[in-house]
Design a protein around this motif. Structure first.
Motif, short mmCIF file in Angstrom:
data_model
loop_
_atom_site.label_atom_id
_atom_site.label_comp_id
_atom_site.label_asym_id
_atom_site.label_seq_id
_atom_site.Cartn_x
_atom_site.Cartn_y
_atom_site.Cartn_z
N UNK A 255 1.21 -0.55 0.38
CA UNK A 255 -0.13 -0.16 -0.09
C UNK A 255 1.02 1.20 0.26
N UNK A 256 1.92 1.12 1.02
CA UNK A 256 2.54 2.33 0.74
C UNK A 256 3.66 2.45 -0.61
N UNK A 257 3.96 1.07 -1.45
CA UNK A 257 4.75 1.94 -2.05
C UNK A 257 3.70 2.17 -3.29
N UNK A 258 2.19 1.61 -3.37
CA UNK A 258 1.78 2.09 -4.32
C UNK A 258 0.56 3.38 -3.76
N UNK A 259 0.85 4.26 -2.46
CA UNK A 259 0.82 5.24 -2.88
C UNK A 259 1.60 6.60 -3.19
N UNK A 260 3.13 5.90 -2.92
CA UNK A 260 4.35 6.98 -3.80
C UNK A 260 4.33 6.19 -4.99
N UNK A 261 3.54 5.61 -5.68
CA UNK A 261 3.94 5.22 -7.27
C UNK A 261 2.37 6.95 -7.96
N UNK A 262 1.52 6.32 -7.15
CA UNK A 262 0.46 7.61 -7.44
C UNK A 262 0.72 8.77 -7.16
N UNK A 263 1.77 9.10 -6.48
CA UNK A 263 2.01 10.36 -6.01
C UNK A 263 2.92 10.97 -7.32
N UNK A 264 4.37 10.15 -7.90
CA UNK A 264 4.82 10.37 -8.70
C UNK A 264 3.87 10.26 -10.67
N UNK A 265 3.28 9.57 -10.42
CA UNK A 265 2.15 9.99 -11.76
C UNK A 265 1.57 11.60 -11.73
#
Length: 523
Positions: A255-265
C-alpha cells in the motif's frame, strides 16, 4: 536478602527477561509504577512471593530494544550510543520515562544530547539515524523524532544546492562551504547534478519514511523544487525494484509503494510535456507498472504518452508484458493499442505528418511482434486497425508483417488466415508486393484474387483517359471488339473460390474461366 533476579518482564509476548527490581527501577519511572502496582495485586499465598511478572506490549524495538535498556541499567547508566542505535534508545527512554527525575544523566538526556549533534552534524549521520528509525517507526514518528531528522536532512539538501549554485557563479564562495556539506558538494560536482546528489542515500530508506518526507516537503516551503521531488520519487521506486529482496519488500509495504507510485504519476502528469519526453514517460510507465497503480493514475499517464506517440521509437514501444506472464504474448500489445487510440482521438486536423510518422512506426512494431508464438490474430489486428487508412501511403509494411506472422504460425485455421488479411488495403500495395501476395502459399486464394482484382481496378482507374468525340472507324471497330470480349478469371488449380466471391464477380459483366496450373509461380 536481595535475590539475583526478582522480576520477570515479558516483552511483546516474544521474550522474557529475568532482572533485579532495584536495578531496573532506579532508572525508569514507568517500571517503578508497574512494579508497585504488581506488588499490591500479588497473591500472598503464592509459593514464591518475591518474584513479580510484568507484561509489556508494543515496546519500541521489541526484545532487542529492551536488551539495550537492560545493559544501560546494569552498567550503571553507561552505554555506547551511535547512529545505529540512538533512535531505538531514544524511543525506549521516552517509553519507560527514563528522565532526570530519577537520576543524573539518565538515558533520555544522553540520547537527546547525541541527537542534537546529529541534527547539526554530517549528512551520513542523519541518513543512518533515519535508517535506525525504521525499527521503531511508530514510536519515533509519534515522538517527533522522524520529523526532526527529515527537517535536518532537508536543511542539508537546501544548503548544498545553494552552495553549489553560488560556487558555480563565484569560485571564491566555495571556501565558505560548511565542513559538513563538503561530501554532498563533491558528489554534486562528480555527477554534474547539483540537486540530485542525495537520491542514492535516501533511496536506502523505507517507504514509510519517504512518504513522510514527501508530505513534509508539500506542507512546508522548501528549496527542493517540484521537478526534483518527482525525479527523486521515480529514482527511489526504480531503485527499490532492483533490490535483492524486492518481492518480499513490495508485498510487505504494498500500500505504501502504491501511494508513492500514484504520487509520482500525479507529479509527472502535472509536469507534462515540458519536462518529460515521450521516451522518458514510457520509461516511467515501465517502472511504475510494477506497482499497483490506481486506474486514474494509469489512465492519466497513458493519455499523456499517447498524445506524444509520434515522438516514440520502436525500442520505446517494445515493453514486456506485465507480471512476467507470456500467455497473451511477450510484449504488452494491449498498452500499445490503448496509446494508439489516445493518439488518434487527440490528433489535430493539421497533424497529417504526425499520423504518417506513427503509421511507419506501427508497421515496424507489427513486424517485430509478429514472430511471437503467443500473439493472437485479434491482437495483431487490434494494433494494425487502430490507425485510420490515411495513416499509410503504402501497405507494404503491413503485408510484410502479415507474411512474418503466417510463417511463424503455421497452424492457423483458414478463417484466421483470411481475417488477418482484412487490415490490408490492396489498392495501396505496390505491384511487386501484390505479386508476392498472390504467389504466397500461406495467403488464402480468395484474398489473393481479391488483391489482384483491386490492384487491376486501381491501375485501370489511374490509366483511364477522357473520351474523344472525333474517332476514326478503326478505333470504333477495335472498341466494339474489346467490349464483346469477356474478362478472364484466373482460377487457381487446387483451390476453391468461395460462392460469395464467385457470385460477386459474375454480376460484374461475367467472366471467362481459365485454369493455370502454375499461376502463383508465373506471376
Amino acid at each position: 536478602m536481595s535475590l539475583f533476579y526478582d522480576l520477570q518482564i515479558n516483552i511483546n509476548g516474544e521474550y522474557t527477561f529475568f532482572i533485579n527490581q532495584d536495578v531496573i527501577s532506579k532508572y525508569s519511572v514507568s517500571l517503578r509504577k508497574m512494579i508497585k502496582q504488581s506488588k499490591k495485586k500479588r497473591n500472598k499465598k503464592t509459593k514464591d512471593p518475591e518474584i513479580i511478572t510484568i507484561e509489556i506490549d508494543e515496546f519500541p524495538g521489541g526484545p532487542d530494544g529492551f536488551e539495550l535498556v537492560s545493559r544501560f541499567c546494569y552498567n550503571e547508566g553507561g552505554i555506547s550510543i551511535d547512529v545505529s542505535n540512538v533512535s531505538t534508545l531514544y524511543c525506549c527512554s521516552v517509553f519507560l520515562g527514563m528522565t532526570e527525575k530519577l537520576c543524573f544523566s539518565n538515558l533520555l538526556l544522553q540520547t537527546e544530547t547525541f541527537l542534537e549533534e546529529v541534527f547539526y552534524g554530517s549528512w551520513s549521520d542523519i541518513v543512518l539515524t533515519l535508517k535506525n528509525c525504521e525499527q521503531v517507526f511508530l514510536h519515533a514518528d509519534s515522538y517527533g523524532l522522524v520529523d526532526k531528522l527529515i527537517f535536518a536532512a532537508l536543511t542539508k539538501i537546501s544548503r548544498s544546492s545553494e552552495a553549489f549554485s553560488s560556487s558555480s557563479s563565484s569560485p571564491s564562495s566555495a571556501k565558505n562551504t560548511p565542513e559538513s556539506d563538503k561530501r554532498s558538494n563533491l558528489q554534486t560536482v562528480s555527477c554534474a547534478r547539483s540537486n540530485e546528489w542525495w537520491f542514492d542515500d535516501m533511496s536506502s530508506l523505507s517507504p514509510l519514511i519517504i512518504l513522510k518526507l514527501i508530505r513534509i516537503i508539500g506542507a512546508y516551503k522548501t528549496n527542493v523544487k517540484s521537478l526534483v521531488q518527482t525525479k527523486f520519487l521515480l529514482h527511489y521506486l526504480k531503485t527499490r525494484l532492483q533490490t535483492k529482496s524486492r518481492n518480499t519488500e513490495l508485498m510487505k509495504n504494498k500500500l505504501k509503494y502504491s501511494e508513492l507510485a500514484d504520487t509520482a504519476v500525479r507529479r509527472v502528469v502535472l509536469a507534462g510535456k515540458t519536462d518529460f519526453s515521450c521516451r522518458k514517460l514510457l520509461c516511467v510507465l515501465r517502472v511504475l507498472s510494477s506497482f499497483s497503480l490506481s486506474r486514474e493514475s494509469k489512465t492519466g499517464l497513458e493519455t499523456l504518452i499517447g498524445e506524444m506517440l509520434d515522438q516514440a521509437t520502436l525500442d520505446d514501444l517494445l515493453i514486456p508484458a506485465a507480471g512476467g506472464s507470456r500467455e497473451s504474448g511477450f510484449y504488452n500489445v494491449d498498452l500499445v493499442i490503448r496509446l494508439l487510440k489516445v493518439f488518434v482521438r487527440n490528433i489535430e486536423d493539421e497533424g497529417e505528418s504526425k499520423m504518417k510518422e506513427v503509421g511507419r512506426l506501427i508497421d515496424k512494431y507489427l513486424r517485430e511482434i509478429s514472430p511471437d508464438q503467443n500473439l493472437k490474430v485479434s491482437r495483431f489486428l487490434g494494433v494494425a486497425e487502430s490507425l485510420p487508412d490515411s495513416a499509410r501511403d503504402c501497405f507494404d509494411g503491413v503485408y510484410r508483417a502479415i507474411d512474418i506472422y503466417l510463417q511463424s504460425h503455421p497452424n492457423l485455421t483458414p478463417e484466421d488466415r483470411t481475417n488477418i488479411c482484412r487490415c490490408l488495403n490492396y489498392k495501396k500495395l505496390t505491384l511487386e508486393n501484390c505479386r508476392q501476395l498472390a504467389r504466397n502459399p500461406k495467403i488464402p486464394p480468395d484474398v489473393a484474387i481479391q488483391a489482384l482484382k483491386s490492384r487491376c481496378d486501381n491501375q485501370e482507374h489511374r490509366t483511364r483517359t477522357p473520351e474523344v468525340k472525333l474517332v476514326n472507324k478503326s478505333t470504333c471497330r477495335s472498341r466494339r471488339h474489346s467490349q464483346d470480349k469477356k474478362p478472364v478469371m484466373l482460377h487457381l488449380k487446387g483451390f476453391e473460390i468461395s460462392d460469395k466471391l464467385a457470385d460477386e464477380l459474375k454480376t460484374q459483366g461475367g467472366y471467362n474461366w481459365k485454369i493455370m496450373d502454375s499461376f502463383r509461380e508465373r506471376l
